[in-house]
Structure formats: structure tokens, C-alpha cells
Design an enzyme around this catalytic site. Structure first.
Site, PDB file in Angstrom:
ATOM      1  N   HIS A 179       2.586   6.342  14.477  1.00 24.74           N
ATOM      2  CA  HIS A 179       3.176   6.824  13.448  1.00 24.74           C
ATOM      3  C   HIS A 179       2.179   8.113  13.040  1.00 24.74           C
ATOM      4  O   HIS A 179       2.629   8.993  12.225  1.00 24.74           O
ATOM      5  CB  HIS A 179       3.183   5.779  12.367  1.00 24.74           C
ATOM      6  CG  HIS A 179       4.080   4.542  12.587  1.00 24.74           C
ATOM      7  ND1 HIS A 179       5.270   4.851  11.835  1.00 24.74           N
ATOM      8  CD2 HIS A 179       4.267   3.783  13.361  1.00 24.74           C
ATOM      9  CE1 HIS A 179       6.348   3.763  12.073  1.00 24.74           C
ATOM     10  NE2 HIS A 179       5.431   3.015  13.046  1.00 24.74           N
ATOM     11  N   ASP A 233      -0.573  15.380   9.195  1.00 20.54           N
ATOM     12  CA  ASP A 233       0.115  14.234   9.088  1.00 20.54           C
ATOM     13  C   ASP A 233       1.214  14.021  10.386  1.00 20.54           C
ATOM     14  O   ASP A 233       1.641  15.076  10.735  1.00 20.54           O
ATOM     15  CB  ASP A 233       0.917  14.531   7.911  1.00 20.54           C
ATOM     16  CG  ASP A 233       1.131  13.166   7.028  1.00 20.54           C
ATOM     17  OD1 ASP A 233       1.136  12.325   7.898  1.00 20.54           O
ATOM     18  OD2 ASP A 233       1.237  13.293   5.908  1.00 20.54           O
TER      19      ASP A 233
HETATM   20  O1  F6P Z   1       1.074   5.125   9.813  1.00 26.00           O
HETATM   21  C1  F6P Z   1       0.051   5.261   8.384  1.00 26.00           C
HETATM   22  C2  F6P Z   1      -0.477   3.851   8.245  1.00 26.00           C
HETATM   23  O2  F6P Z   1      -1.827   3.523   8.335  1.00 26.00           O
HETATM   24  C3  F6P Z   1       0.323   2.754   8.510  1.00 26.00           C
HETATM   25  O3  F6P Z   1       0.078   2.154   9.725  1.00 26.00           O
HETATM   26  C4  F6P Z   1       0.218   1.850   7.203  1.00 26.00           C
HETATM   27  O4  F6P Z   1       1.233   0.931   6.985  1.00 26.00           O
HETATM   28  C5  F6P Z   1       0.150   2.804   6.088  1.00 26.00           C
HETATM   29  O5  F6P Z   1      -0.458   3.964   6.659  1.00 26.00           O
HETATM   30  C6  F6P Z   1      -0.655   2.553   4.978  1.00 26.00           C
HETATM   31  O6  F6P Z   1      -2.150   2.281   5.421  1.00 26.00           O
HETATM   32  P1  F6P Z   1      -3.037   0.768   5.050  1.00 26.00           P
HETATM   33  O7  F6P Z   1      -2.115  -0.194   5.815  1.00 26.00           O
HETATM   34  O8  F6P Z   1      -4.234   0.890   5.849  1.00 26.00           O
HETATM   35  O9  F6P Z   1      -2.872   0.413   3.766  1.00 26.00           O
END
Ligand code: F6P
Length: 466
Positions: free
Chosen positions: A156, A364
Site C-alpha cells: 500500500h 504517499d
Molecule cells: O498503508 C499504510 C498503513 O501503514 C497501513 O498498513 C495501516 O493500516 C495504516 O497505515 C495505519 O497504520 P497503523 O496500522 O500503524 O496504525
């Protein structure tokens, strides 16, 4: 189908003295949950706690299987290797990545735990869709345990250029981990090419940017730009109650001529500070005046145990204080700053209330806020200022594109957005709306899964913005 992601789609939060299960923050969950609707799916992920945490059996028809992390794993796997090594490294090293062997060992052992959880739960011949940078070793580990499975991986976030990736002391096992998948998907073609190039150089894989031959197998590689649930956003944005709330928000903001809006997870990659500095300078030089314009900045709490995130919060709150100290009037702040998450209806009302949306990340993978704003502008008004360093900028060519490092350029872009001729604004917004209507999150999931199954797809080109 089995979905594996670091987090489950729900997390436990305390509100009004009571515990609730809310949707987890971030683009992965907001995109994947609607994309999976109607399919029989099991989701394996971290519930945000240890073994003691009792998790609901299902959410929105998705069967939930928790993978708990203990305190040391939270420190070393989650805060450490995932978010203080890989996260900054993959985001152009906008903060220096930290390399610690103990963190790597924890990353290997937690990835192994996830792979085992999938191997135990998946039906014979099942499709497994592994997500994101926290789980890059899972495809190879899982293939060794369950060669009958069809394994897809989607990243992602950005995949960095060679010059940065090569810094990673564990670059070979990370690449080998990913190449355990049948299909490796990225947000944009540039990331897919970065990956293929480094796999050829470091591992001696042969083939093209779309099909790699490695270890006697073929691995397909492609770009699958993620999107939003456009129909659901249009439905909410057309709801009279949400539209009334948008009007009420504008009244509560003091009925300014221009409402500017930023919505981000509070993260140092999002360029929120650039935006606040630019806004402060625009108030200072009189391009914006408090009687005419206000900024609403929603900063969704994220990774609060990480010192970089705590420092970023302090930095942003100081900047908000400086702008407000100089340009607010009693009862009318220049910047309305909310450090909290916002329910979807309220978010859509904010999108409807905002004349100008500011999306200014330094890097991003995609940025779904930009696409959500466009999808919500049902009357085709509004202007989007968008960093050229987001994946979304490759599709939303009619946004006002900016380099967020260039403060003067950012100020010019904001001025341009505020003064945009309404006819030109509508024409731009219509073209961007066509992009998110044609390519929504359901189309994204369908194209990834079709490529994973029929083996014929080599990734999709970003939708034609025309
Ligand atoms: O894709 C970005 C990301 O790291 C996802 O994997 C995740 O769901 C989101 O941001 C939020 O981050 P975290 O799970 O570290 O709170």
C-alpha cells in the site's frame, strides 16, 4: 479467501467511558473493507493488543482471526522494524531509517507467526491476499508451508528506488519474501519497476518489469492503483442530512467565503507542516484574511507510542498556535485543528463544506483522502491542491499539482485554488470525478484478484484521466 494484514479492520477504543470496536485508521482498512463486501472472507491480523484481548468473531460479514503481539513484539516488530525502519525508508527517507538487528529478528518471527496462522486456517487451494510492508516475508514462508495456495501480495505504500532500498541490511530476504507470491502488486508503475529492477540486480531474477523468473517460478508484478468506494461516498454526499450538516459546519465556522480543509493521519510523511507554514505566510501577506478564509485541519491520531510521531504532533500544534496567535479574532480561529478521528458522515460533510482541499504529502503510496474528496463533490465544485509525490497525482491530473517542498509554489497553488474560476473548477472536478467513478475500489480488488487467478493480467495501467 484469506486476507492477511498487520491490523484487523476493527480496533478497540474508549469513548464516553465505554469500550467500542471502531474501524481501524488508515487507507488499507477504509479501502479493503468495502472491496471485500459480499465475498466470504477470513481476515487475519493484529487486534491492537496481546493474547488477553477478546475479539469479535466477525465484522461486516468478515470472519476475524486475531494474531496477538506481546509488548516486546509491539516495540520491535511494530514500532521498530515496521515503522522506524521500513516506513521512513520506503517514504524517501524523509526521516532517517533506523537499522537494528533485534528489530529484524522480531520482524522475521512475527511474519512467521502470521504465515503459520494462515497455513492453519486456509482451505485447500485457497486464495491468500497478503497486505503491506509489515508482512513482506509472509509470501515465501507461506509458500514453503502450503504450496497449494495462490498467494497475492499488495504493497500500500511506495516501493523506494534502488539507491534507498539498497541501504536495507536485510534487502535480500525481503525481496525473496515478496517473490514467494504469485503476484506482487504496487500502487504505481514506478514502484513496480523499482521492485523488478532491484530483484534482477540483487537476486539475479530474469524477465521484465511485469513478469520475473525466479527460483524456477514465474512471479507477476504490476501496478494496481487503489481507490475508494465511490458509489457509497456519492450516496452519503447526496444525503440531505449530510448536506445540511455541511451547511451547518460552514455557519459554525463563521460563514467564511473560503473553507480550506486538510484531513490526514498525523504522520510526518503527510506534509501537514508545509501546509500550515504556507497558510501562515498567506495570512501574513494578506492573500488570505481571517474574515474571508479558515483552515480546518483534522489530524487523526496515529502511532502515538513512536517518538517521531509525538515530536511531529508537538511541531504541528506549535505551528497551529503561531498561526492562530497572529491571525485569529476572538471566537474566530484562523485554523480549526482537531486531533481526533471523524465518523464517515461527518467527514463527508466536511468534504462538502470545503472549497479547497489540501493534500500535501512529501511521499504517499496513493492518498485516498484526495479521491474521497473528489468522489464526495457531487455538484462538481471545489478545488484540490495535490502533492505530485502521491500516487493519486498520477490519476488526478486535473488537481492543482504541487511540490510540497517548494513553499512559494505551494502558496501560489493555494492562491490559485482559492481564486479558481468556477467554470474551470467545475471542468477540472468533472474530469477527476470521471476517474474515481470509472476506477473505484471494487474495480481495484477485481483487477488484482483477476490477475492473481487467471495469471493473464500483468497489472493495470492507471485509468485514463481523460
Ligand atoms: O498503508 C499504510 C498503513 O501503514 C497501513 O498498513 C495501516 O493500516 C495504516 O497505515 C495505519 O497504520 P497503523 O496500522 O500503524 O496504525
Amino acid at each position: 479467501m484469506v486476507v492477511v494484514a498487520n491490523r484487523l479492520p476493527v480496533r478497540r477504543v474508549e469513548r464516553d467511558g465505554e469500550m467500542h470496536w471502531d474501524l481501524s485508521p488508515g487507507g488499507l482498512v477504509s479501502a479493503l473493507t468495502p472491496a471485500l463486501a459480499g465475498r466470504p472472507v477470513m481476515w487475519i491480523g493484529w487486534p491492537g493488543g496481546g493474547v488477553e484481548m477478546i475479539v469479535p468473531a466477525q465484522h461486516a460479514g468478515i470472519e476475524l482471526r486475531p494474531v496477538p503481539l506481546d509488548d516486546a513484539e509491539f516495540e520491535e516488530f511494530y514500532l521498530g522494524f515496521s515503522n522506524a525502519t521500513l516506513w521512513p525508508l520506503y517514504h524517501d527517507a524523509v526521516r532517517s531509517p533506523a537499522f537494528h538487528r533485534e528489530w529484524w529478528y522480531a520482524y522475521v518471527s512475527v511474519n512467521d507467526r502470521y504465515a503459520r496462522a494462515v497455513a492453519e486456517a486456509a482451505a485447500p487451494g485457497a486464495t491468500v491476499w497478503v497486505h503491506d510492508y509489515q508482512l513482506q516475508l509472509v509470501p515465501k514462508m507461506l509458500r514453503a508451508m502450503r504450496p497449494d495456495l495462490r498467494i497475492g501480495f499488495f504493497l500500500h505504500i511506495p516501493f523506494p528506488p534502488q539507491e534507498l532500498f539498497l541501504q536495507l541490511p536485510w534487502r535480500r530476504p525481503v525481496l525473496e519474501g515478496l517473490l514467494g507470491a504469485d503476484l506482487v502488486g504496487f500502487q504505481v508503475q514506478g514502484a513496480a519497476s523499482n521492485f523488478s529492477r532491484v530483484a534482477r540486480r540483487l537476486l539475479g531474477a530474469s524477465g521484465t518489469d511485469t513478469v520475473l523468473d525466479y527460483d524456477g517460478r514465474q512471479v507477476r508484478v504490476g501496478a494496481f492503483p487503489i481507490s475508494v468506494d465511490t458509489a457509497a461516498l456519492i450516496k452519503r454526499a447526496s444525503d440531505p442530512a449530510v448536506q445540511a450538516r455541511a451547511r451547518q459546519l460552514r455557519d459554525e465556522l463563521g460563514s467564511p467565503e473560503v473553507v480550506l480543509l486538510g484531513v490526514d493521519r498525523l504522520d510526518y510523511t503527510k506534509g501537514i507542516d508545509r501546509r500550515l507554514i504556507a497558510i501562515g505566510e498567506l495570512f501574513a501577506d494578506g492573500s488570505l484574511t481571517r474574515s474571508r478564509a479558515v483552515l480546518v485541519q483534522i489530524a487523526v491520531p496515529s502511532r502515538e507510542d513512536d517518538p517521531h510521531y509525538r515530536q511531529e504532533r508537538e511541531h504541528l500544534e506549535q505551528l497551529v498556535g503561531e498561526v492562530n496567535g497572529s491571525y485569529s479574532t476572538v471566537g474566530h480561529p484562523a485554523v480549526h485543528y482537531l486531533y481526533q478521528s471523524v465518523e464517515l458522515d461527518e467527514l463527508v460533510a466536511l468534504y462538502l463544506a470545503a472549497d479547497v482541499m489540501l493534500v500535501t504529502p512529501l511521499r504517499d503510496g496513493m492518498n485516498l483522502v484526495a479521491k474521497e474528496y473528489v468522489a464526495s463533490r457531487v455538484d462538481a465544485s471545489g478545488a484540490l491542491v495535490l502533492s505530485e509525490f502521491t500516487g493519486a497525482a498520477q490519476e488526478l491530473r486535473d488537481a492543482i499539482l504541487v511540490n510540497p517542498h517548494d513553499l512559494d509554489g505551494l502558496k501560489t497553488a493555494i492562491r490559485h485554488a482559492v481564486g479558481l474560476d468556477p467554470n474551470e473548477g467545475t471542468a477540472r472536478m468533472r474530469r477527476m470525478r470521471r476517474v474515481v467513478r470509472r476506477h473505484d475500489v471494487q474495480a481495484w480488488a477485481k483487477s488484482f484478484l483477476a490477475a492473481l487467478h487467471d495469471g493473464g493480467g500483468h497489472g493495470v495501467a492507471p485509468p485514463d484521466p481523460g
